[in-house]
Design an enzyme around this catalytic site. Structure first.
Site, PDB file in Angstrom:
ATOM      1  N   CYS A   1       0.846  -1.186   0.000  1.00  0.00           N
ATOM      2  CA  CYS A   1       0.000   0.000   0.000  1.00  0.00           C
ATOM      3  C   CYS A   1       0.884   1.239   0.000  1.00  0.00           C
ATOM      4  CB  CYS A   1      -0.971  -0.018   1.177  1.00  0.00           C
ATOM      5  SG  CYS A   1      -0.472   0.955   2.589  1.00  0.00           S
ATOM      6  N   GLU A   2       0.469   2.212  -0.818  1.00  0.00           N
ATOM      7  CA  GLU A   2       1.327   3.391  -0.963  1.00  0.00           C
ATOM      8  C   GLU A   2       1.218   4.338   0.226  1.00  0.00           C
ATOM      9  OE1 GLU A   2       0.119   5.159  -4.629  1.00  0.00           O
ATOM     10  OE2 GLU A   2      -1.604   6.174  -3.766  1.00  0.00           O
ATOM     11  N   HIS A   3       0.245   4.123   1.095  1.00  0.00           N
ATOM     12  CA  HIS A   3       0.105   5.018   2.246  1.00  0.00           C
ATOM     13  C   HIS A   3       1.035   4.637   3.385  1.00  0.00           C
ATOM     14  CE1 HIS A   3      -4.078   5.294   0.369  1.00  0.00           C
ATOM     15  NE2 HIS A   3      -3.415   6.376   0.048  1.00  0.00           N
ATOM     16  N   HIS A   4       1.233   3.347   3.586  1.00  0.00           N
ATOM     17  CA  HIS A   4       2.063   2.908   4.710  1.00  0.00           C
ATOM     18  C   HIS A   4       3.281   2.097   4.272  1.00  0.00           C
ATOM     19  CE1 HIS A   4      -2.137   3.319   6.179  1.00  0.00           C
ATOM     20  NE2 HIS A   4      -1.528   4.006   7.128  1.00  0.00           N
TER      21      HIS A   4
ATOM     22  N   GLN B   1      -5.478  -0.610  -3.778  1.00  0.00           N
ATOM     23  CA  GLN B   1      -6.169  -1.742  -4.402  1.00  0.00           C
ATOM     24  C   GLN B   1      -7.119  -1.298  -5.516  1.00  0.00           C
ATOM     25  OE1 GLN B   1      -7.775  -4.618  -1.596  1.00  0.00           O
ATOM     26  NE2 GLN B   1      -9.260  -5.317  -3.109  1.00  0.00           N
TER      27      GLN B   1
ATOM     28  N   HIS C   1      -5.206  -6.277   3.927  1.00  0.00           N
ATOM     29  CA  HIS C   1      -4.223  -5.198   4.050  1.00  0.00           C
ATOM     30  C   HIS C   1      -3.535  -5.285   5.405  1.00  0.00           C
ATOM     31  CE1 HIS C   1      -5.341  -2.728   0.454  1.00  0.00           C
ATOM     32  NE2 HIS C   1      -6.250  -3.676   0.461  1.00  0.00           N
TER      33      HIS C   1
ATOM     34  N   CYS D   1      -1.567  -3.276   6.670  1.00  0.00           N
ATOM     35  CA  CYS D   1      -1.547  -1.989   7.376  1.00  0.00           C
ATOM     36  C   CYS D   1      -2.788  -1.861   8.256  1.00  0.00           C
ATOM     37  CB  CYS D   1      -1.424  -0.808   6.411  1.00  0.00           C
ATOM     38  SG  CYS D   1      -2.787  -0.605   5.267  1.00  0.00           S
TER      39      CYS D   1
HETATM   40 ZN   LIG Z   1      -2.054   1.212   4.144  1.00  0.00          ZN
END
Ligand SMILES: [Zn+2]
Length: 213
Positions: free
Chosen positions: A102-105, A143, A171, A173
């Site tokens: 995931c690009e956020h975490h 996703q 996920h 995260c």
């Molecule tokens: Zn994430």
């Protein structure tokens, strides 16, 4: 093997004795390793201790492998394996394993993709569908975008009567931090053409055995 952007491909034997391909650019690895060394120190680790000595370089190589999708051109992959064929029924490749981040975490999300299409004069090799999924998954992703990119790649290259993509993923995260919903699975789907019709979409969903209603 030397690649066009100065990268190298290397076959590495893992602890289970399996060979796998790793692709990395020595210059990038060196810079990444410096940063990972700094990160380890910032989280309070001793980078001199035995277990961590080689970690910055190892992590750098792992990161380059986990994001090697940036070096791949999925549309080109499909175009190079496009065959004329009059088959016009649904083709489904299900349970394609997904390992993405995931690009956020920058924490993994893992799951399965199910891809269907209805050819309109052209088909492709079934393994190529799995390779397209992997080429987009091996990047920093969300996703939803992963689902749409796979759909668009197949639609643009094979010009089929319709494309269906469903991804079910867990996920880490979400599981490891914050909300701690360990077993929740996120489902995303995207459809074009014939799959926008209820009965075609229902047939696809039935065939992949998903519990999407
Ligand atoms: Zn994430």
């Amino acid at each position: 093997m030397e690649l066009k952007n100065g990268s190298h491909e290397e076959y590495v034997t893992d602890i289970n004795g399996y060979e796998r391909m790793e692709r990395f650019n020595p210059e990038t690895i060196e810079k990444l390793a410096e940063h990972y060394q700094a990160i380890l120190q910032l989280i309070g680790e001793n980078t001199e201790r035995e277990g961590l000595k080689d970690s910055p370089v190892r992590v750098a190589k792992a990161m380059q492998f986990l994001t090697h999708g940036y070096d791949l051109n999925p549309e080109e992959m499909l175009r190079s394996a496009k065959f004329k064929e009059d088959y016009r029924e649904m083709v489904i490749v299900k349970d394609i394993e997904i390992y993405s981040m995931c690009e956020h975490h920058m924490i993994p999300f893992v799951g399965k993709a199910h891809v269907g299409y209805i050819p309109n004069g052209y088909i492709t090799g079934l393994s190529k569908i799995a390779r397209v999924v992997d080429a987009y998954a091996r990047r920093l992703q969300v996703q939803e975008r992963l689902t749409t990119q796979i759909k668009e790649c197949i639609q643009n290259t094979l010009d089929p009567l319709g494309v269906a993509v469903v991804i079910e993923a867990k996920h880490l995260c979400m599981a490891m931090r914050g909300v701690q919903k360990q077993n929740s699975v996120t489902t995303t789907s995207d459809f074009t053409g014939a799959f926008k019709r209820n009965e075609t979409r229902a047939e696809f969903i039935h065939l992949i055995g998903s519990d999407l209603g």
